[in-house]
Design an enzyme around this catalytic site. Sequence first.
Site, short mmCIF file in Angstrom:
data_model
loop_
_atom_site.label_atom_id
_atom_site.label_comp_id
_atom_site.label_asym_id
_atom_site.label_seq_id
_atom_site.Cartn_x
_atom_site.Cartn_y
_atom_site.Cartn_z
N LYS A 1 0.82 -1.22 0.00
CA LYS A 1 0.00 0.00 0.00
C LYS A 1 0.85 1.28 0.00
O LYS A 1 2.06 1.23 0.26
CB LYS A 1 -0.93 -0.03 1.22
CG LYS A 1 -1.97 -1.16 1.18
CD LYS A 1 -2.92 -1.07 2.38
CE LYS A 1 -3.98 -2.16 2.33
NZ LYS A 1 -4.91 -2.06 3.48
N TYR B 193 -12.62 -2.15 -3.23
CA TYR B 193 -13.10 -2.13 -1.85
C TYR B 193 -14.62 -1.97 -1.76
O TYR B 193 -15.14 -1.55 -0.72
CB TYR B 193 -12.39 -1.04 -1.05
CG TYR B 193 -11.00 -1.44 -0.57
CD1 TYR B 193 -10.84 -2.53 0.30
CD2 TYR B 193 -9.87 -0.74 -0.95
CE1 TYR B 193 -9.58 -2.91 0.75
CE2 TYR B 193 -8.61 -1.10 -0.48
CZ TYR B 193 -8.47 -2.19 0.36
OH TYR B 193 -7.23 -2.56 0.83
N ASN C 32 -1.91 0.50 6.78
CA ASN C 32 -1.40 -0.75 7.33
C ASN C 32 -0.59 -1.57 6.32
O ASN C 32 -0.50 -2.79 6.45
CB ASN C 32 -2.53 -1.55 7.99
CG ASN C 32 -3.60 -1.95 7.00
OD1 ASN C 32 -3.50 -1.67 5.81
ND2 ASN C 32 -4.62 -2.63 7.50
N HIS D 270 -2.25 -5.42 1.72
CA HIS D 270 -3.55 -6.07 1.57
C HIS D 270 -3.32 -7.52 1.17
O HIS D 270 -2.40 -7.82 0.41
CB HIS D 270 -4.40 -5.42 0.46
CG HIS D 270 -5.49 -6.32 -0.03
ND1 HIS D 270 -6.70 -6.45 0.62
CD2 HIS D 270 -5.53 -7.21 -1.07
CE1 HIS D 270 -7.44 -7.36 -0.02
NE2 HIS D 270 -6.75 -7.83 -1.04
N GLU E 27 -9.92 -10.85 -7.33
CA GLU E 27 -9.00 -9.71 -7.19
C GLU E 27 -7.86 -9.79 -8.20
O GLU E 27 -7.47 -8.77 -8.79
CB GLU E 27 -8.49 -9.64 -5.75
CG GLU E 27 -9.60 -9.30 -4.77
CD GLU E 27 -9.18 -9.37 -3.30
OE1 GLU E 27 -8.01 -9.68 -3.00
OE2 GLU E 27 -10.04 -9.08 -2.44
#
Length: 140
Positions: A11, A51, A114, A117, A128
């Site tokens: 990320k 998302y 964070n 993913h 995905e």
Amino acid sequence: MAVQRTFSIIKPDATNRNLTGAINAIFEKNGLRIVAQKRIEMTQKQAETFYAVHSERPFFGELVEFMTSAPVVVQVLEGENAVLKHREVMGATNPAEAAEGTVRKEFALSIGENSVHGSDSEENAAIEIAQFFSGNEIVG
Ligand code: ATP
Ligand code: MG
């Protein structure tokens, strides 16, 4: 156990801090093979689609803004039981709850920023992966 593929994202908080290699080293040390990888800037639409399951959550706008704020590295990882293995190596969503030695314990800044993913099921992994890679970009 079967060889599986899972979908991974490094990320923006991690790419900003030049942590792509350090995170990949943890994946590889844990038996996850990087069989596809590319650095992209997610569009608003890509992030919203990716998302969509969280679209009603209060943090959705913040999440989309974060994921489009800087480059991300999208990846396909392969290995024995890869979906669960990757989730274990990432650690808990909230870094305050993540176990020692996990990516989020080591690098994550907050529950939002964070660092990584990972798909939460083999079924979602396939969905995905197809959002970001065509078959001939994945070389096992
Ligand atoms: P990911 O789907 O990114 O692998 P996850 O499965 O551990 O993470 P989810 O519940 O699917 O966690 O949440 C998706 C992402 O939304 C989280 O990784 C985090 O970046 C963000 N997020 C989740 N909860 C919060 C929150 N309370 N506040 C801000 N951001 C959040
Ligand atoms: Mg999730």
